[in-house]
Structures are given as structure tokens and as C-alpha cells.
Scaffold this active site. Structure first.
Site, PDB file in Angstrom:
ATOM      1  N   MET A 109      69.859  59.719 -51.304  1.00 17.06           N
ATOM      2  CA  MET A 109      69.945  59.504 -52.751  1.00 17.06           C
ATOM      3  C   MET A 109      70.707  60.661 -53.402  1.00 17.06           C
ATOM      4  O   MET A 109      70.542  61.814 -53.044  1.00 17.06           O
ATOM      5  CB  MET A 109      68.521  59.443 -53.332  1.00 17.06           C
ATOM      6  CG  MET A 109      68.488  58.993 -54.770  1.00 17.06           C
ATOM      7  SD  MET A 109      66.843  59.093 -55.483  1.00 17.06           S
ATOM      8  CE  MET A 109      66.106  57.575 -54.919  1.00 17.06           C
ATOM      9  N   CYS A 110      71.570  60.357 -54.299  1.00 12.42           N
ATOM     10  CA  CYS A 110      72.241  61.350 -55.128  1.00 12.42           C
ATOM     11  C   CYS A 110      72.348  60.752 -56.530  1.00 12.42           C
ATOM     12  O   CYS A 110      72.140  59.560 -56.712  1.00 12.42           O
ATOM     13  CB  CYS A 110      73.648  61.659 -54.625  1.00 12.42           C
ATOM     14  SG  CYS A 110      73.708  62.567 -53.069  1.00 12.42           S
TER      15      CYS A 110
END
Lengths: 233, 294
Positions: B1-2
Site C-alpha cells: 500500500m502507498c
């Protein structure tokens, strides 16, 4: 600040003042009543895990998992919702007045999810008994591995509709970009027109003619391993 | 996740508030990537004044005054947290040569006619304070919060990747065939600054732009060659572009008004933008390249 006790009238929760945890704790304690949620500003996990016949109105856009795991409650979002709207819903009604992001109604067992606008990719993925009515279109891989329930789309469907479908019923009024593995078009019989009529009525989409829909379902060729199908697995 | 967020301002009245808007967007993206963060600013009055090109550096290994002395008397060196920005009244190419000739051994993390890149390791809100982000200005900006998956948490591994003049790329996802493409790009002459898969995407786009393709075509070519998950926000001096892979499991939402166009991983990053209540909001379709030119 609003007092969060079981209300005789509508309780307003302003999320620019109170936290999502405040909101959800109060909703979990309540057994009845109406709730009005303001300033959601895309916050995640709004009104999740409800298990009483509450009426919750959210004014604005909600984030991920809005009304997830719902039982008995009616949740209406006057805005858009993020990923996983009403995921794993068991019963009750969730209505999104705007658009819903991907995986709306994922794994839901029961209840009614209405998206008045569009639902993005994977709408109804692994649906297990829920009824989903989408006023607009759905994205690719919708009803992927659907096991039970009904998905009714008043607009178009994206690529790979109903891929690896088990027993969910799919009705689409517009164009289907492509069907997924083992999903086929099926005959619309009287019982299916009745299905469509029932879903349109439940969603209050009363100006749409049920005869405009086509039905799609599982060809049931992928139920059991068959070496001749190995390229399709 | 970013977490990704960016905005291209159309109403000049918003340019003085660009940093304030970006800081709000970065804060809302922090939970998607709490280990490091980065910012790209196009046209910041302090870091790239009019007529000055900028080069952004990590770890110059000397004091700002030593660096200024080596780069030349017309250069201004601005330390910004873990980043150092050098600007001077010359072309970006010339300034980069002068900075490299200064023998600092620093990693160049951005260069352009008016692009400044700031990045570092730490919580995004802390970094926003270090960068003085709230007071930044400009016509376009991008923020990224990183949750590292395939390479180490270092300032070099943080996004954005700005590997050609005024080009900046941020990525949410993971490229599956980045090692193969990295070898191909190295064979074509590319040099890498990190082990990050997203840098491969940035170097690929830079190589296609250098061949004469426009940004839209370069991103179509990226879709043909890159396997894996990606939502990308790619910017040049005048273009703001968004593309998602065919599966489109990494989120993206675009909002547009007459005053700005913005994109983010999640709507909440955009919720504080002025006029959001009347914005046109949509999710980008898979493998469709969206571009906005200013």
C-alpha cells in the site's frame, strides 16, 4: 456535541467534531432510532457492523467499507462511497445516491444494496445471497465467483462479467463488454421478469421496463475439475 | 500500500496556497504509507524562482556553503530536511552537470526548469513540517507516502522518482517484471539510483520521452511492457497524467473543477480542496491514460 444515547428523534453526528469510533460505538449501542451523519469527508468504516433496525443517513462522500457487515439497518449515503461498500452485508438496506467504488457488496450474504450511480470494478464479487441493484453501470469482473443472490444493472457491464460464476443471477439492461469464464446469457422466462420487477421495485427504480433486461448465469461447466477444462481454470 | 495525491492548479489565485493544499492531502494519505514520503513542487517561489533551474539532492556530504562555493557564485543552496535543493539562473542540464562536477557524490533526485523534489524517511506529517510544505507555492504538486514492499526504506527509495527534466512519477502498487525491465534499461544506458521497482517505471517513461514520444504515448507503452499492479501519477512541466493497470485494484479517484484538477488514492485526500463539493469526481478506467495540460 450531540448526546449519543438511544434517541427518540434523529441524532446528528458531525464527523468534523466527533470521531468515527464515537459514531460507530453509539450506533452499536442503539437498538432503534434515526441518525444523521454530517461531514464524512471520505472517512473509512462509517456505520460498519450495525445489527439493529436503525436508520442512518450520511450526508457527503464516505470512504472504504461503508455499512460493511450490516444487519437490519438502513444506511443511505447522499454521496459517493469508497471500496467495499456494504461488504459482507447480512440483511438490511444500503443505498448509495452517488457512485460506489470497487468491490461494492463483496461477499454479502443478504439484504439489498442499491447504487443509484455507477459501481466500479468487481461489484458483487463473491456475492453470497445479497440483492444488488445498480442504476448506472458496473466495472470489470463484476459478480466474480458469485455464489448466490441477484445483481441487476440498469446500465452497462464491463469486461468479464460473471467470471467463474456459481449460482448468482445477473440481469443487465445495457451492453455487456464481455462475459467471463463460464458465464453465459440465458433465457428470460416469466420468473426472471418477476425477479427484475421485484428488484426494480425494491430499489424504487419504477420507470424502467423489466423487459429491457437480459439474463446471465453460470454454464456450470467449471463446477468440478475436468481435465478438458484445464486451460480455463 | 502507498498513498498518492497531486494537484494541477488552473486558477492562479490558488498558486500561493499550493503547499497548504498539498499538506492536507499528504496528511490524509499518511496511513497508506507511514515509513517515508516525498513531494514534488512545480514553480515554488523559494526552491525554483523564475528564471532559475533547480536540482534536488540527497546527502550532498558537505555544508550548504561548501556546496554553493563548488557549484558557482550564481547558485543558491537551500537545505530542506533530508533534501538539498540547488537553484541557479541556467538550464537544468547545465546545473546538474555543475552539481555533479562539484564531486559531492550526492544522489540527484530531481531536476528541471522549475521542479523541486523533497523526500525523506519518517512520518509524512513530520516530513511535511521539515519541508515547510504548508508555505510552499507553485502551479502543480505531487505527494507520495510509501509503505515499502520490495526494497529498503531509505530516502533514495522514497517517491517521487524524478529522473529526467521536469518529469516526476509516483506509484502505488508493485511491478512484477521490474528486474527484467531494469536490465533492458541498463543495457540502453540508464543508471539507477535505487533498488525500487517504481524507479524502473520512471526510467522507462524517461527513455520513451527521450525517444520523442509524448507522455500519453509513453504511458501506453508502459502499460504494454509492465506487468503487475499500478496506479501512477506522472507529471511534466505542463502535463498531469494518471494511468492504472488492467486489473485496477490499486485505488484512484480524480476530481476536477474550473480551478484545479486533482487525483488521489482515496477521496479523503481531496475532501479539503476548495470547491470539492461541486467537483466532477470519477475513478479512472483501467489502462486508460488520462492527461491534463496546463
Amino acid at each position: 456535541m450531540a448526546t449519543m444515547t438511544t434517541p427518540a428523534v434523529t441524532t446528528t453526528v458531525d464527523l468534523s467534531v466527533q470521531s468515527v469510533r464515537d459514531l460507530n460505538s453509539a450506533l452499536h449501542k442503539a437498538r432503534e432510532g434515526s441518525w444523521h451523519v454530517t461531514r464524512p469527508d471520505g472517512a473509512h468504516n462509517l456505520a460498519v457492523g450495525l445489527d439493529a433496525p436503525l436508520d442512518v443517513r450520511i450526508d457527503g462522500h464516505a470512504g472504504y467499507y461503508c455499512a460493511g457487515m450490516n444487519q437490519h439497518a438502513t444506511v443511505t449515503v447522499h454521496g459517493n462511497t469508497g471500496v467495499g461498500t456494504a461488504e459482507n452485508m447480512m440483511s438490511g438496506t444500503v443505498r448509495v445516491r452517488g457512485n460506489a467504488s470497487q468491490s461494492a457488496g463483496a461477499t454479502a450474504h443478504g439484504g439489498l444494496l442499491v447504487v443509484e450511480g455507477d459501481a466500479a470494478a468487481r461489484c458483487g464479487i463473491s456475492m453470497k445471497g445479497v440483492d444488488i441493484v445498480v442504476g448506472g453501470s458496473v466495472g470489470h469482473m463484476s459478480a466474480f465467483m458469485g455464489q448466490a443472490g441477484r445483481l441487476l444493472v440498469c446500465g452497462d457491464a464491463g469486461d468479464a462479467l460473471g467470471d467463474s460464476l456459481y449460482e448468482a443471477r445477473i440481469y443487465v439492461r445495457g451492453r455487456v463488454k464481455s462475459l467471463g469464464a463460464d458465464c453465459v446469457e440465458k433465457e428470460m422466462r416469466g420468473e426472471h421478469l418477476e425477479d427484475v420487477r421485484e428488484l426494480l421495485t425494491a430499489a424504487a427504480f419504477t420507470d424502467i421496463d423489466p423487459s429491457e433486461f437480459r439474463r446471465y448465469g453460470s454454464a456450470r461447466a467449471l463446477y468440478h475439475f475436468d481435465v478438458d477444462n484445464s486451460s480455463a481454470y | 500500500m502507498c498513498g498518492i495525491a497531486g494537484i494541477q492548479v488552473r486558477d492562479p489565485a490558488l498558486e500561493p496556497r499550493l503547499g497548504w493544499l498539498l499538506a492536507g492531502m499528504l496528511h490524509q494519505a499518511a496511513e497508506r504509507g507511514p515509513d517515508s514520503a516525498g513531494v514534488a513542487l512545480y514553480g515554488d517561489a523559494l526552491l525554483s524562482p523564475p528564471g532559475h533551474a533547480s536540482v534536488s539532492l540527497l546527502a550532498p556530504g558537505m555544508t550548504p556553503s561548501e556546496l554553493a562555493e563548488r557549484v558557482g557564485p550564481d547558485a543558491t543552496v537551500v537545505p530542506v530536511g533530508q533534501t538539498t535543493v540547488v537553484h541557479a539562473p541556467c538550464s537544468a542540464g547545465e546545473l546538474e552537470k555543475r552539481v555533479r562536477a562539484a564531486g559531492t557524490g550526492a544522489t540527484v533526485i530531481g531536476r528541471g526548469a522549475d521542479l523541486a523534489v523533497l523526500k525523506g524517511v519518517g512520518h509524512p506529517d513530520t516530513l511535511a513540517e521539515e519541508f515547510g510544505l504548508r508555505s510552499a507555492t507553485g502551479r502543480q504538486g505531487v505527494v507520495h507516502t510509501r509503505m515499502a514492499t520490495e526494497s529498503a526504506v531509505t530516502p533514495e527509495g522514497a517517491h517521487p522518482f524524478a529522473v529526467a527534466d521536469d518529469l516526476c512519477l509516483v506509484h502505488n502498487g508493485s511491478f512484477a517484471n521490474h528486474a527484467t525491465l531494469r536490465r533492458e534499461l541498463i543495457a540502453e544506458g540508464a543508471e539507477f539510483d535505487s533498488a525500487n521497482d517504481s524507479e524502473v517505471g520512471a526510467r522507462f517513461v524517461a527513455a520513451r520521452l527521450a525517444e520523442g514520444h509524448d507522455l500519453e504515448k509513453s504511458l501506453r507503452l508502459l502499460c504494454e511492457r509492465f506487468d503487475g499492479f499500478y496506479t501512477l501519477l506522472v507529471t511534466t512541466g505542463d502535463t498531469f497524467a494518471v494511468v492504472r493497470d488492467a486489473i485496477a485494484c490499486k485505488p484512484a479517484v480524480v476530481a476536477e473543477t474550473d480551478a484545479w484538477v486533482a487525483m488521489a488514492s482515496e477521496y479523503r485526500c481531496l475532501a479539503g480542496l476548495p470547491g470539492i463539493e461541486n467537483a466532477r469526481i470519477f475513478e479512472p478506467e483501467p489502462e486508460e491514460v488520462y492527461t491534463w495540460r496546463r
